[in-house]
Design an enzyme around this catalytic site. Structure first.
Site, short mmCIF file in Angstrom:
data_model
loop_
_atom_site.label_atom_id
_atom_site.label_comp_id
_atom_site.label_asym_id
_atom_site.label_seq_id
_atom_site.Cartn_x
_atom_site.Cartn_y
_atom_site.Cartn_z
N CYS A 284 3.17 3.30 3.12
CA CYS A 284 3.51 2.22 4.05
C CYS A 284 4.57 2.72 5.05
O CYS A 284 5.66 3.14 4.66
CB CYS A 284 4.02 1.00 3.29
SG CYS A 284 4.41 -0.39 4.38
N HIS B 2 0.84 -1.19 0.00
CA HIS B 2 0.00 0.00 0.00
C HIS B 2 0.88 1.24 0.00
O HIS B 2 1.98 1.24 0.55
CB HIS B 2 -0.95 0.00 1.20
CG HIS B 2 -0.27 0.10 2.53
ND1 HIS B 2 -0.23 1.26 3.26
CD2 HIS B 2 0.44 -0.81 3.26
CE1 HIS B 2 0.43 1.05 4.39
NE2 HIS B 2 0.86 -0.20 4.42
#
Ligand code: CO
Length: 193
Positions: free
Chosen positions: A101, A98
């Site tokens: 992060c 993602h």
């Protein structure tokens, strides 16, 4: 912040609502699990595997660690992968990172966090490997690109593992995916061409 009793209340409500909607739901899952997907994702609380892909209990086998790493000597992750591939015979392995992060961003910085710095060393190595393409980027662009490069690297580690190579050698259907999730809009992006 919810107190801990609230969680147990929530659980009873969820169990009741689930049985009401599908009386056989728990009986069916109690018999066995047959998930088609293995999810290897970040521990980040904002990226819950089942929820973001709309899957129910029983649908997805999950391993999560800080920054969704697949390290060739990590017997925790490898055991999950081996069981998922050899026993559950999942058809897809999804490595999902993602943007934003914390693990990736910590690895790009110089701050010390203790034990976890050793784990994040894998990402530091990756940043060094890609230093030429990262050097002219803004901090934000660098973070985003590293989050993507990290997913691609970890998916490559899955593909290169003897577990996946043996499975493919046996003719087992198995596809490895590299996905990245945006915390800003809740959308996934497939990084593969
Ligand atoms: Co993360």
């Amino acid at each position: 912040m919810k107190n801990i009793e609230q969680l147990l209340d929530n659980n009873r409500n969820w169990s009741d609502a689930t049985k009401l909607a599908d009386p056989e739901f728990f009986n069916r899952l109690y018999e066995r699990q047959k998930p088609e997907y293995l999810w290897i994702g970040c521990s980040d609380s904002r990226v819950p595997a089942n929820q973001i892909v709309g899957l129910l209990p029983g649908d997805i086998f999950v391993h999560r660690n800080v920054a969704n790493l697949v390290v060739h000597t990590d017997f925790n992750c490898l055991s999950v992968l081996q069981y998922a591939v050899d026993v559950l015979k999942v058809k897809h392995v999804i490595v999902c990172g993602h943007y934003g992060c914390g693990g990736v961003e910590a690895a790009l910085g110089d701050q010390q966090f203790g034990l976890i710095d050793n784990w994040l060393g894998h990402i530091k190595d990756l940043a060094y490997k890609h230093r030429d393409q990262l050097k002219d980027l803004s901090p934000q662009q660098k973070s985003n690109r590293m989050c993507e490069l990290n997913v691609l690297e970890q998916a490559a580690n899955v593909s290169r593992s003897n577990i996946v190579r043996y499975a493919q050698g046996r003719g087992q259907t198995l596809t490895v995916h590299s996905w990245i999730y945006s915390l800003k809009n809740g959308l996934l992006k497939d990084l593969e061409a």
